[in-house]
Design a protein around this motif. Structure first.
Motif, PDB file in Angstrom:
ATOM      1  N   ARG A   1       7.602  47.432  12.699  1.00  0.00           N
ATOM      2  CA  ARG A   1       6.634  46.430  12.244  1.00  0.00           C
ATOM      3  C   ARG A   1       6.969  45.087  12.894  1.00  0.00           C
ATOM      4  O   ARG A   1       8.110  44.652  12.876  1.00  0.00           O
ATOM      5  N   MET A   2       5.923  44.462  13.452  1.00  0.00           N
ATOM      6  CA  MET A   2       6.137  43.187  14.122  1.00  0.00           C
ATOM      7  C   MET A   2       4.849  42.361  14.071  1.00  0.00           C
ATOM      8  O   MET A   2       3.770  42.854  14.437  1.00  0.00           O
ATOM      9  N   ASN A   3       4.951  41.136  13.587  1.00  0.00           N
ATOM     10  CA  ASN A   3       3.815  40.201  13.540  1.00  0.00           C
ATOM     11  C   ASN A   3       2.601  40.814  12.840  1.00  0.00           C
ATOM     12  O   ASN A   3       1.461  40.671  13.297  1.00  0.00           O
ATOM     13  N   GLY A   4       2.866  41.536  11.765  1.00  0.00           N
ATOM     14  CA  GLY A   4       1.779  42.123  11.000  1.00  0.00           C
ATOM     15  C   GLY A   4       1.274  43.447  11.531  1.00  0.00           C
ATOM     16  O   GLY A   4       0.456  44.115  10.880  1.00  0.00           O
ATOM     17  N   ALA A   5       1.721  43.854  12.708  1.00  0.00           N
ATOM     18  CA  ALA A   5       1.294  45.124  13.304  1.00  0.00           C
ATOM     19  C   ALA A   5       2.357  46.190  13.060  1.00  0.00           C
ATOM     20  O   ALA A   5       3.545  45.891  12.925  1.00  0.00           O
ATOM     21  N   SER A   6       1.928  47.438  13.014  1.00  0.00           N
ATOM     22  CA  SER A   6       2.829  48.565  12.766  1.00  0.00           C
ATOM     23  C   SER A   6       2.665  49.598  13.868  1.00  0.00           C
ATOM     24  O   SER A   6       1.534  49.941  14.253  1.00  0.00           O
TER      25      SER A   6
ATOM     26  N   GLU B   1      12.254  41.670   4.879  1.00  0.00           N
ATOM     27  CA  GLU B   1      11.121  42.485   5.292  1.00  0.00           C
ATOM     28  C   GLU B   1      11.592  43.627   6.185  1.00  0.00           C
ATOM     29  O   GLU B   1      12.383  43.412   7.107  1.00  0.00           O
TER      30      GLU B   1
ATOM     31  N   VAL C   1      11.531  45.885   9.161  1.00  0.00           N
ATOM     32  CA  VAL C   1      10.952  45.815  10.504  1.00  0.00           C
ATOM     33  C   VAL C   1      11.149  47.122  11.267  1.00  0.00           C
ATOM     34  O   VAL C   1      10.526  47.330  12.314  1.00  0.00           O
TER      35      VAL C   1
END
Length: 261
Positions: A97-102, A226, A228
């Motif tokens: 997960r990064m910057n709201g994207a998965s 969170e 990640v």
């Protein structure tokens, strides 16, 4: 006083001294023996190591030592005693997960002694990795030829695949270890687990390691609380040397077999 009487008096004095000395020695001996008996009652008697030695054909889970306690202080040494099997097939689902994207990747791993094959699928991209620990072959699904690379001495297959290895725990500073437990988690079919966690600043690493297989069940990486990264084992099959399941696994896209068994 005559000489005879003086000698008799000296003999009586010497005799009394000897008796007193023996009495003191007897008291000391009694106290010493009593302490030995007390210590023997309070000592923890460990079982003979030979009685717990593995027998040929004994299942891995039955060979595991009974862990009475796993703690933050000893989890690194406990994990260091685990050994991976030499022949198996294992599957993971890896979520980043990064910057709201998965992003999700599936990984299928085949291990036969020193030979390792991994197939990584991310969306429509399929990457193949084949190595014997010295030479690495890399290709994608549509390739007809693999690229050969030398493997650095410090490079691990886990790093190539992108799955953290729990052996990393042994390299961490002891003060970063925050958790160590011996647990049974119903989420995992692999049963009894060692759970360990470490924190370094805002980064937290969590590991679940199966006692029955000696393999990583799940690894989670968190940043500022969170998640990640999450690598979760979805399937495991323990195999044997020469198992037919390995047929056509360690083969290059041109059909050649680079490594001998």
């Amino acid at each position: 006083m005559t000489a005879t009487e003086q000698n008799q008096k000296n003999m009586r004095t010497l005799l009394m001294f000897c008796v007193a000395t023996l009495a003191v020695i007897g008291v000391i001996a009694a106290l010493f023996i009593g302490n030995l008996r007390q210590n023997s009652r309070e000592a923890i008697v460990l079982p003979d190591s030979g009685a717990q030695s593995a027998q040929p054909g004994e299942p891995v889970s039955e060979r595991q030592p009974q862990l009475l306690t796993v703690s933050r202080e000893n989890v690194q040494s406990m994990v260091a005693t685990l050994r991976r099997p030499s022949y198996y097939r294992q599957s993971y689902t890896i979520t980043r997960r990064m910057n709201g994207a998965s992003f999700e990747t599936t990984a299928e791993i085949w291990v036969s002694d020193t030979r390792v094959c991994a197939v990584l699928q991310t969306g429509s991209m399929e990457k193949h990795i084949l190595t014997d620990g010295q030479t690495l072959y890399l290709w994608y699904a549509d390739d007809t030829k693999a690229k050969a690379l030398a493997v650095r001495a410090d490079m691990t297959m886990d790093a190539l695949i992108g799955i953290p290895t729990y052996e990393q725990l042994g390299t961490l500073a002891p003060e970063t270890i925050t958790d160590g437990e011996f647990i049974t988690d119903d989420r995992y079919e692999s049963g009894q687990q060692i759970f360990a966690a470490a924190e370094d600043g805002a980064v937290r690493r969590e590991y679940w390691i199966s006692l029955s297989s000696g393999l990583l069940t799940e690894a989670i990486l968190k940043s500022d609380g969170e998640t990640v990264y999450d690598a979760l084992q979805t399937e495991l099959e323990l195999l044997a040397a020469g198992d037919e399941a390995f047929d056509d696994v360690f083969v290059l896209p041109d059909g050649t077999t680079p490594f001998s068994e």
